[in-house]
Design a protein around this motif. Structure first.
Motif, mmCIF file in Angstrom:
data_model
loop_
_atom_site.group_PDB
_atom_site.id
_atom_site.type_symbol
_atom_site.label_atom_id
_atom_site.label_comp_id
_atom_site.label_asym_id
_atom_site.label_seq_id
_atom_site.Cartn_x
_atom_site.Cartn_y
_atom_site.Cartn_z
ATOM 1 N N GLU A 54 51.760 8.782 29.759
ATOM 2 C CA GLU A 54 52.978 8.150 29.241
ATOM 3 C C GLU A 54 54.143 9.090 29.509
ATOM 4 O OE1 GLU A 54 53.799 5.197 27.732
ATOM 5 O OE2 GLU A 54 51.750 4.545 28.096
ATOM 6 N N HIS A 79 54.974 2.886 23.167
ATOM 7 C CA HIS A 79 54.304 3.816 24.093
ATOM 8 C C HIS A 79 52.857 4.075 23.653
ATOM 9 C CE1 HIS A 79 57.437 5.006 26.938
ATOM 10 N NE2 HIS A 79 58.292 4.891 25.936
ATOM 11 N N ARG A 118 50.682 1.092 24.449
ATOM 12 C CA ARG A 118 50.307 1.019 25.867
ATOM 13 C C ARG A 118 49.316 2.116 26.233
ATOM 14 N NH1 ARG A 118 54.920 1.378 30.262
ATOM 15 N NH2 ARG A 118 55.001 3.479 29.414
ATOM 16 N N LEU A 119 49.484 3.306 25.638
ATOM 17 C CA LEU A 119 48.525 4.387 25.908
ATOM 18 C C LEU A 119 47.117 3.951 25.504
ATOM 19 C CD1 LEU A 119 48.001 7.372 26.727
ATOM 20 C CD2 LEU A 119 48.409 7.978 24.328
ATOM 21 N N LYS A 134 48.411 2.471 33.077
ATOM 22 C CA LYS A 134 49.339 3.552 33.473
ATOM 23 C C LYS A 134 48.514 4.758 33.899
ATOM 24 C CE LYS A 134 53.806 5.565 32.148
ATOM 25 N NZ LYS A 134 54.544 5.299 33.380
#
Ligand SMILES: Cc1ncc(COP(=O)(O)O)c(C=O)c1O
Length: 285
Positions: free
Chosen positions: A33, A48, A51-52, A149
């Protein structure tokens, strides 16, 4: 001196060491991230962290740390680095192995690494201090899990070099159907006949935190028409405005693609208003 976090310790960045047998180094087997922090205040930290967690789940990597523990380490990292304006890079890999082999087991201990780098707060929305971009267009040749990601960014790196080689700063990517996916390091919005268009999320696009925040801010503070749907190459070509979105840039206007001006060739009026919303959001948290 920049202080980094590595596996439980705060150390000078120049002294941080990992083994070459770390799967992050061997395979790009990790996720990351980049979280902006202005004067000790993170932007959209909850998005964040969400999403991590999705990225970790996407690569089947479990960590022992809770969100609270991750936040505590990020806070401490910023504090130790003087709580200025930072992008905080946080990387979690599958850790060190004895033998290089593709298949992984749940045995290895994840490597957690974080360090801050200085960033300037993005524009307040006035065209005079906009960080404008020029871009080229290419066919997206990355893998089909761009929603993770992942630190394995070679596809993005090679695409970015296509931009650099053409004297541009970003590359707008299109799938085989000539529909926009994203850019090498940003999501993309366009303005077409006064409407804001951005591609829907799928496995070919990173679910950008800034994209999400932009949609939140537009919904809360404007009555603009926003469409989340396929965006064709023709629509991008004739767009009145094109915006890049990313955590350290917020919204950045693209003023030229493939050597042709976008709209007037200047940051557009809707960009200016939308970026102003980010600026106010940053100040009013
Ligand atoms: C490929 C890609 N798409 C989109 C983004 C924007 O994501 P975010 O807004 O979460 O920074 C990034 C940011 O690094 C990226 O690398």
């Amino acid at each position: 001196m920049t202080i980094a976090y590595l596996n439980g310790d705060f150390v000078p960045l120049t002294e941080a060491r990992i083994s070459p047998m770390d799967r992050g180094f061997l395979f790009g087997d990790g996720v990351y991230e980049v979280i902006p922090s202005y004067q000790g205040q993170f932007v959209a930290l909850d998005y964040h962290l969400e999403r991590l967690r999705n990225s970790l789940e996407g690569i089947d990597l479990a960590i022992n740390q809770s969100d609270e523990q991750l936040v505590a380490l990020l806070d401490e990292l910023c504090r130790q680095n003087g709580s200025g304006d930072h992008g905080v890079y946080l990387q979690i890999t599958r850790g060190v192995v004895e033998k290089r082999q593709h298949a992984f087991s749940a045995e290895s201990t994840p490597t957690i690494f974080a360090y801050p780098f200085t960033i300037a707060p993005p524009s307040d929305g006035s065209p005079a201090n906009a960080a404008c971009f020029t871009a080229v267009t290419r066919t997206d040749k990355r893998w089909s899990r761009c929603d993770i990601k992942s630190t394995a960014l070679l596809g993005n790196v090679l695409h970015m070099m296509e931009a650099v080689d053409d004297g541009a700063q970003e590359v707008l990517l299109f799938n085989q159907r000539d529909e926009l996916t994203e850019a090498a390091a940003c999501n993309v919005f366009i303005v077409d006949a006064g409407k804001i268009l951005t591609p829907a999320l799928d496995h070919h696009i990173l679910p950008g935190v800034t994209r999400r925040l932009c949609l939140d801010l537009l919904a809360a503070h404007t009555n603009w028409s926003v469409e989340i749907r396929p965006v064709t190459r023709a629509e991008v070509r004739s767009a009145e405005e094109i915006w890049l979105s990313s955590s350290t840039k917020e919204l950045a206007p693209v003023i030229q693609i493939d050597g042709q001006p976008v709209g007037s060739g200047q940051p557009g009026p809707l960009w200016s208003q939308a970026q102003r919303l980010f600026h106010l959001y940053r100040f009013n948290r």
